[in-house]
Design a protein around this motif. Structure first.
Motif, mmCIF file in Angstrom:
data_model
loop_
_atom_site.group_PDB
_atom_site.id
_atom_site.type_symbol
_atom_site.label_atom_id
_atom_site.label_comp_id
_atom_site.label_asym_id
_atom_site.label_seq_id
_atom_site.Cartn_x
_atom_site.Cartn_y
_atom_site.Cartn_z
ATOM 1 N N ASN A 1 0.829 -1.206 0.000
ATOM 2 C CA ASN A 1 0.000 0.000 0.000
ATOM 3 C C ASN A 1 0.867 1.261 0.000
ATOM 4 O OD1 ASN A 1 -2.310 -1.637 0.155
ATOM 5 N ND2 ASN A 1 -2.157 -1.741 2.390
ATOM 6 N N VAL A 2 1.543 1.475 -1.104
ATOM 7 C CA VAL A 2 2.461 2.612 -1.233
ATOM 8 C C VAL A 2 2.165 3.350 -2.531
ATOM 9 C CG1 VAL A 2 4.263 1.474 0.127
ATOM 10 C CG2 VAL A 2 4.242 1.213 -2.376
ATOM 11 N N ASN A 3 2.687 4.568 -2.625
ATOM 12 C CA ASN A 3 2.498 5.341 -3.850
ATOM 13 C C ASN A 3 3.800 5.685 -4.546
ATOM 14 O OD1 ASN A 3 3.498 7.393 -2.220
ATOM 15 N ND2 ASN A 3 1.459 8.198 -1.744
ATOM 16 N N HIS A 4 4.911 5.091 -4.069
ATOM 17 C CA HIS A 4 6.201 5.317 -4.718
ATOM 18 C C HIS A 4 7.145 4.194 -4.288
ATOM 19 C CE1 HIS A 4 8.545 8.760 -6.708
ATOM 20 N NE2 HIS A 4 9.313 7.691 -6.778
ATOM 21 N N VAL A 5 8.030 3.796 -5.183
ATOM 22 C CA VAL A 5 9.057 2.805 -4.872
ATOM 23 C C VAL A 5 10.424 3.435 -5.105
ATOM 24 C CG1 VAL A 5 10.070 0.562 -5.462
ATOM 25 C CG2 VAL A 5 7.586 0.855 -5.509
ATOM 26 N N VAL A 6 11.309 3.271 -4.125
ATOM 27 C CA VAL A 6 12.698 3.683 -4.267
ATOM 28 C C VAL A 6 13.557 2.429 -4.258
ATOM 29 C CG1 VAL A 6 14.650 4.760 -3.075
ATOM 30 C CG2 VAL A 6 12.509 5.999 -3.318
ATOM 31 N N LEU A 7 14.350 2.248 -5.274
ATOM 32 C CA LEU A 7 15.316 1.152 -5.328
ATOM 33 C C LEU A 7 16.664 1.717 -4.935
ATOM 34 C CD1 LEU A 7 17.706 -0.479 -6.962
ATOM 35 C CD2 LEU A 7 15.812 -1.862 -6.099
ATOM 36 N N SER A 8 17.181 1.274 -3.808
ATOM 37 C CA SER A 8 18.498 1.695 -3.353
ATOM 38 C C SER A 8 19.502 0.640 -3.790
ATOM 39 C CB SER A 8 18.507 1.831 -1.821
ATOM 40 O OG SER A 8 19.815 2.069 -1.343
ATOM 41 N N GLY A 9 20.420 1.037 -4.670
ATOM 42 C CA GLY A 9 21.393 0.074 -5.179
ATOM 43 C C GLY A 9 22.481 0.770 -5.960
ATOM 44 N N MET A 10 23.609 0.103 -6.073
ATOM 45 C CA MET A 10 24.766 0.644 -6.782
ATOM 46 C C MET A 10 25.209 -0.340 -7.863
ATOM 47 S SD MET A 10 25.077 3.387 -4.936
ATOM 48 C CE MET A 10 26.591 4.033 -5.642
ATOM 49 N N GLY A 11 25.743 0.196 -8.958
ATOM 50 C CA GLY A 11 26.323 -0.666 -9.981
ATOM 51 C C GLY A 11 25.367 -1.740 -10.455
ATOM 52 N N GLY A 12 25.859 -2.984 -10.485
ATOM 53 C CA GLY A 12 25.072 -4.093 -10.973
ATOM 54 C C GLY A 12 23.805 -4.350 -10.186
ATOM 55 N N SER A 13 23.783 -3.946 -8.916
ATOM 56 C CA SER A 13 22.607 -4.192 -8.075
ATOM 57 C C SER A 13 21.451 -3.261 -8.404
ATOM 58 C CB SER A 13 22.991 -4.040 -6.595
ATOM 59 O OG SER A 13 23.934 -5.022 -6.221
ATOM 60 N N ALA A 14 21.711 -2.216 -9.180
ATOM 61 C CA ALA A 14 20.642 -1.290 -9.570
ATOM 62 C C ALA A 14 20.205 -1.484 -11.018
ATOM 63 C CB ALA A 14 21.103 0.148 -9.366
ATOM 64 N N LEU A 15 20.948 -2.282 -11.783
ATOM 65 C CA LEU A 15 20.700 -2.353 -13.222
ATOM 66 C C LEU A 15 19.339 -2.952 -13.562
ATOM 67 C CD1 LEU A 15 24.224 -3.344 -14.592
ATOM 68 C CD2 LEU A 15 23.165 -1.078 -14.467
ATOM 69 N N GLY A 16 18.875 -3.920 -12.766
ATOM 70 C CA GLY A 16 17.567 -4.507 -13.025
ATOM 71 C C GLY A 16 16.468 -3.474 -12.960
ATOM 72 N N ALA A 17 16.571 -2.551 -12.003
ATOM 73 C CA ALA A 17 15.558 -1.505 -11.858
ATOM 74 C C ALA A 17 15.566 -0.561 -13.050
ATOM 75 C CB ALA A 17 15.785 -0.729 -10.565
ATOM 76 N N HIS A 18 16.754 -0.256 -13.566
ATOM 77 C CA HIS A 18 16.823 0.628 -14.739
ATOM 78 C C HIS A 18 16.099 -0.008 -15.927
ATOM 79 C CE1 HIS A 18 19.355 3.710 -13.048
ATOM 80 N NE2 HIS A 18 20.245 2.826 -12.657
ATOM 81 N N LEU A 19 16.286 -1.297 -16.119
ATOM 82 C CA LEU A 19 15.610 -1.978 -17.221
ATOM 83 C C LEU A 19 14.100 -1.975 -17.011
ATOM 84 C CD1 LEU A 19 16.695 -5.193 -19.037
ATOM 85 C CD2 LEU A 19 14.381 -5.051 -18.128
ATOM 86 N N ILE A 20 13.649 -2.335 -15.809
ATOM 87 C CA ILE A 20 12.213 -2.430 -15.534
ATOM 88 C C ILE A 20 11.539 -1.066 -15.654
ATOM 89 C CG2 ILE A 20 10.539 -2.898 -13.691
ATOM 90 C CD1 ILE A 20 12.490 -5.153 -12.782
ATOM 91 N N GLN A 21 12.196 -0.017 -15.169
ATOM 92 C CA GLN A 21 11.641 1.334 -15.277
ATOM 93 C C GLN A 21 11.217 1.660 -16.699
ATOM 94 O OE1 GLN A 21 14.959 3.682 -13.734
ATOM 95 N NE2 GLN A 21 13.554 4.731 -12.362
#
Length: 352
Positions: free
Chosen positions: A40-60
């Motif tokens: 039940n949220v209205n925003h998602v923040v993905l905290s990650g660096m380098g390879g750990s953030a790349l999945g979020a960039h693709l999904i975005q």
């Protein structure tokens, strides 16, 4: 053979396992549930660096027209001021020890913000256990080289399945299985070096050059991933830009210094799914870059859907960065300059 001699950690084999990583992650998340506070949220923040953030960039970018809530990637210590109890923080650290992610975890804890950990273990798993946070803890058996940036099958699929389970994106299982089927078909093509291999061809075309990667719409996140892979795997400078935004500045930046143009190569990622205006922008951009003496390669990923094309490009691009490493006569796995930086950060005086 040169490839076997240089690839001491068998990164080539780990890249070939990316489809298996995706399948394993999808199956592991079947039936997984999360607390209502995370849903039940209205925003998602993905905290990650380098390879750990790349999945979020693709999904975005692949799901920008389907995500129920906005997703923001934060690759820093500090949290945006607007984060509150209606924000979900996904703490993504492959190793579980990323200091920026741990700083975000402490911030979220102090503010009572819902959080989910995504990791293979380490400090992040321990933090989640101590504070009763939901955690997706996964093994890395299908990434034998041990490099987080090659665990992209895990990174993309665990996060995508998480978002689906939380109701943030409507995604039919057939969409994922179709993407997997495509990867099973293309993986053998990209695995064997040679002229019939588009990944090897791309590496050959850009050999000895600094690389400008250009993409649009659903493949913009892939451009970010490809630049990261080229920098870390090939130890070769690569930067990424988005069309149409780059058309408002970058072409002028190619003017000087003129003697550097021979050292540049542009990789334009094209797609039949783009808006017709963006497809035309890609064609004109290529024409003008070539007029300025800059070598251009066009990559058109396979697939009928945005997800299929993104997955195919993910695999092709990772292989291409690997082949570029071999052409550069380096082992793609070690990252000595990044490791030295981390050691200096950990030391008291930061001296070399």
């Amino acid at each position: 053979m040169k490839m076997e001699r240089l690839d001491q950690s068998d990164m080539h084999g780990s890249i070939g396992s990316i489809p298996d990583q995706m399948e394993a992650a999808w199956e592991a998340m079947a039936g997984r549930t999360f607390p209502d506070a995370c849903r039940n949220v209205n925003h998602v923040v993905l905290s990650g660096m380098g390879g750990s953030a790349l999945g979020a960039h693709l999904i975005q970018d692949v799901f920008c027209d389907r995500l129920r809530v906005p997703v923001t990637v934060v690759s820093d210590y500090a949290a945006p001021s607007w984060i509150n109890e209606r924000t979900l923080i996904v703490l993504s650290s492959y190793s579980g020890g990323t200091e920026e992610v741990m700083a975000m975890a402490e911030h979220g804890l102090s503010r009572g913000i819902p959080m989910i950990a995504l990791t293979t273990g380490g400090d992040l798993e321990a933090f989640a256990g101590r504070h009763g946070l939901p955690a997706v803890v996964f093994g890395s058996e299908l990434n034998t080289c041990g490099q987080p940036r090659i665990g992209l099958g895990y990174a993309v699929t665990y996060l995508l399945a998480m978002f689906r389970q939380l109701g943030f994106v409507e995604l039919a299982e057939t969409e994922v299985t179709s993407a997997l089927m495509l990867l099973r078909e293309t993986n053998p093509v990209y695995t064997a070096p040679g002229e019939e291999n588009p990944a090897h061809e791309l590496a050959s075309a850009t050999r000895g050059k600094s690389i400008l990667i250009m993409a649009s719409e659903h493949l913009t996140g892939n451009a970010h991933i490809l630049a990261n892979q080229w920098n870390e795997n090939a130890k070769n400078l690569a930067v990424w830009f988005a069309i149409p935004e780059l058309n408002h500045h970058l072409l002028e930046g190619m003017t000087h210094p003129a003697e550097h143009r021979d050292g540049l190569a542009a990789v334009l990622i094209q797609s039949g799914l783009y808006d017709s205006r963006n497809r035309r922008r890609h064609e004109i951009t290529r024409t003008l870059l070539e007029k300025q003496g800059i070598a251009c390669s066009v990559v058109t990923p396979r697939g009928e859907t945005a997800l299929e094309q993104a997955c195919d490009l993910l695999l092709l691009g990772t292989y291409a960065s690997f082949y570029q490493a071999i052409m550069n006569d380096v082992d793609p796995s070690p990252i000595p300059w990044v490791d030295q930086f981390k050691r200096l950060m950990a030391s008291r005086d930061g001296k070399v």
